[in-house]
Motif scaffolding. Structure first.
Motif, mmCIF file in Angstrom:
data_model
loop_
_atom_site.group_PDB
_atom_site.id
_atom_site.type_symbol
_atom_site.label_atom_id
_atom_site.label_comp_id
_atom_site.label_asym_id
_atom_site.label_seq_id
_atom_site.Cartn_x
_atom_site.Cartn_y
_atom_site.Cartn_z
ATOM 1 N N MET A 60 42.074 31.519 46.816
ATOM 2 C CA MET A 60 43.006 32.315 47.214
ATOM 3 C C MET A 60 43.173 32.172 48.869
ATOM 4 N N ALA A 61 41.973 32.268 49.496
ATOM 5 C CA ALA A 61 42.016 32.260 50.827
ATOM 6 C C ALA A 61 42.163 30.730 51.234
ATOM 7 N N ALA A 62 41.707 29.528 50.608
ATOM 8 C CA ALA A 62 41.845 28.583 51.036
ATOM 9 C C ALA A 62 43.414 27.886 50.518
ATOM 10 N N LYS A 63 44.252 28.826 50.011
ATOM 11 C CA LYS A 63 45.462 28.613 49.857
ATOM 12 C C LYS A 63 46.395 29.296 51.043
ATOM 13 N N GLY A 64 45.822 30.131 51.997
ATOM 14 C CA GLY A 64 46.498 30.542 52.991
ATOM 15 C C GLY A 64 46.792 31.955 52.898
ATOM 16 N N LEU A 65 46.204 32.322 51.698
ATOM 17 C CA LEU A 65 46.650 33.955 51.472
ATOM 18 C C LEU A 65 46.028 34.780 52.522
ATOM 19 N N ASN A 66 46.655 35.580 53.276
ATOM 20 C CA ASN A 66 45.755 36.755 54.196
ATOM 21 C C ASN A 66 45.599 37.937 53.685
ATOM 22 N N ARG A 67 46.145 38.239 52.669
ATOM 23 C CA ARG A 67 46.153 39.619 52.045
ATOM 24 C C ARG A 67 45.821 39.313 50.302
ATOM 25 N N ILE A 68 44.587 40.146 50.097
ATOM 26 C CA ILE A 68 44.198 39.967 48.731
ATOM 27 C C ILE A 68 43.582 41.243 48.102
ATOM 28 N N THR A 69 44.266 41.981 47.049
ATOM 29 C CA THR A 69 44.050 43.268 46.531
ATOM 30 C C THR A 69 43.323 42.832 45.405
ATOM 31 N N VAL A 70 41.857 43.472 45.221
ATOM 32 C CA VAL A 70 41.314 43.664 44.281
ATOM 33 C C VAL A 70 41.242 44.763 43.364
ATOM 34 N N ILE A 71 41.731 44.735 41.876
ATOM 35 C CA ILE A 71 41.564 45.936 41.148
ATOM 36 C C ILE A 71 40.667 45.811 40.045
ATOM 37 N N PRO A 72 39.606 46.622 40.250
ATOM 38 C CA PRO A 72 38.588 46.567 39.219
ATOM 39 C C PRO A 72 39.007 47.422 37.873
ATOM 40 N N MET A 73 39.080 46.496 36.885
ATOM 41 C CA MET A 73 39.441 46.805 35.580
ATOM 42 C C MET A 73 38.452 47.502 34.691
ATOM 43 N N PHE A 74 38.004 48.318 35.375
ATOM 44 C CA PHE A 74 37.000 49.413 34.664
ATOM 45 C C PHE A 74 37.480 50.818 34.501
ATOM 46 N N LEU A 75 37.283 51.402 33.308
ATOM 47 C CA LEU A 75 37.610 52.763 33.205
ATOM 48 C C LEU A 75 36.943 53.823 33.732
ATOM 49 N N ALA A 76 35.516 53.663 34.324
ATOM 50 C CA ALA A 76 34.767 54.557 34.622
ATOM 51 C C ALA A 76 34.174 54.054 36.020
ATOM 52 N N VAL A 77 33.679 55.005 36.794
ATOM 53 C CA VAL A 77 32.779 54.654 37.961
ATOM 54 C C VAL A 77 31.500 54.546 37.470
ATOM 55 N N GLY A 78 30.787 53.511 37.782
ATOM 56 C CA GLY A 78 29.411 53.379 37.314
ATOM 57 C C GLY A 78 28.436 52.588 38.250
ATOM 58 N N ALA A 79 27.538 52.023 37.914
ATOM 59 C CA ALA A 79 26.540 51.424 38.844
ATOM 60 C C ALA A 79 27.231 50.389 39.533
ATOM 61 N N HIS A 80 27.959 49.436 38.602
ATOM 62 C CA HIS A 80 28.667 48.156 39.328
ATOM 63 C C HIS A 80 29.663 48.892 40.551
ATOM 64 N N SER A 81 30.377 49.791 40.128
ATOM 65 C CA SER A 81 31.506 50.057 41.117
ATOM 66 C C SER A 81 30.907 50.715 42.498
ATOM 67 N N ALA A 82 29.899 51.749 41.966
ATOM 68 C CA ALA A 82 29.051 52.603 43.151
ATOM 69 C C ALA A 82 28.130 51.614 43.831
ATOM 70 N N ASN A 83 27.617 50.514 43.401
ATOM 71 C CA ASN A 83 26.564 49.908 44.038
ATOM 72 C C ASN A 83 26.866 48.448 44.314
ATOM 73 N N ASP A 84 27.354 47.692 43.345
ATOM 74 C CA ASP A 84 27.759 46.411 43.269
ATOM 75 C C ASP A 84 28.902 46.024 44.052
#
Length: 127
Positions: A60-84
């Motif tokens: 996306m960055a190589a295509k020149g996009l200067n705004r990227i939103t990441v939506i974590p498709m997880f149902l609950a907060v856990g180790a991945h969302s808190a730490n990773d």
């Protein structure tokens, strides 16, 4: 003439070794792309599936996009969302200093997502 996307949306999911697991995320990618014609929408995965989030954001960055939103498709907060996720976000931002990379809360924390799930489950149970 097709309009060049001005922003990116990454649907970021965990991943699985089972190839069938990926299918709903790819379907959601298509649905979101049709709803957001000014955005480049891509699914990305943490592990066991391709493409990886780093590859998607790099593209996306190589295509020149200067705004990227990441939506974590997880149902609950856990180790991945808190730490990773904060570490991944930091590495992505360092790799693309001219790109605004925003991470939302995991979708399971969104009240609207909880309401939609409750409504859908209620309808399914009423069948």
């Amino acid at each position: 003439m097709v309009k060049k996307p001005s922003s990116g949306l990454v649907l970021f999911a965990h991943g699985s070794r089972d190839a069938r697991w990926k299918s709903p995320f790819m379907a959601l990618e298509k649905k979101m792309a049709s709803r957001l014609p000014g955005a480049l929408v891509k699914a990305a995965f943490l592990q066991d599936c391709e493409p990886k989030i780093h590859d998607v954001v790099d593209s996306m960055a190589a295509k020149g996009l200067n705004r990227i939103t990441v939506i974590p498709m997880f149902l609950a907060v856990g180790a991945h969302s808190a730490n990773d996720f904060p570490k991944i976000a930091e590495r992505l931002r360092a790799a693309h200093p001219g790109v605004e990379i925003e991470w939302t809360e995991v979708i399971g924390q969104w009240e609207e997502a909880q309401d939609a799930l409750a409504e859908t489950m209620t309808a399914q149970l009423a069948r």
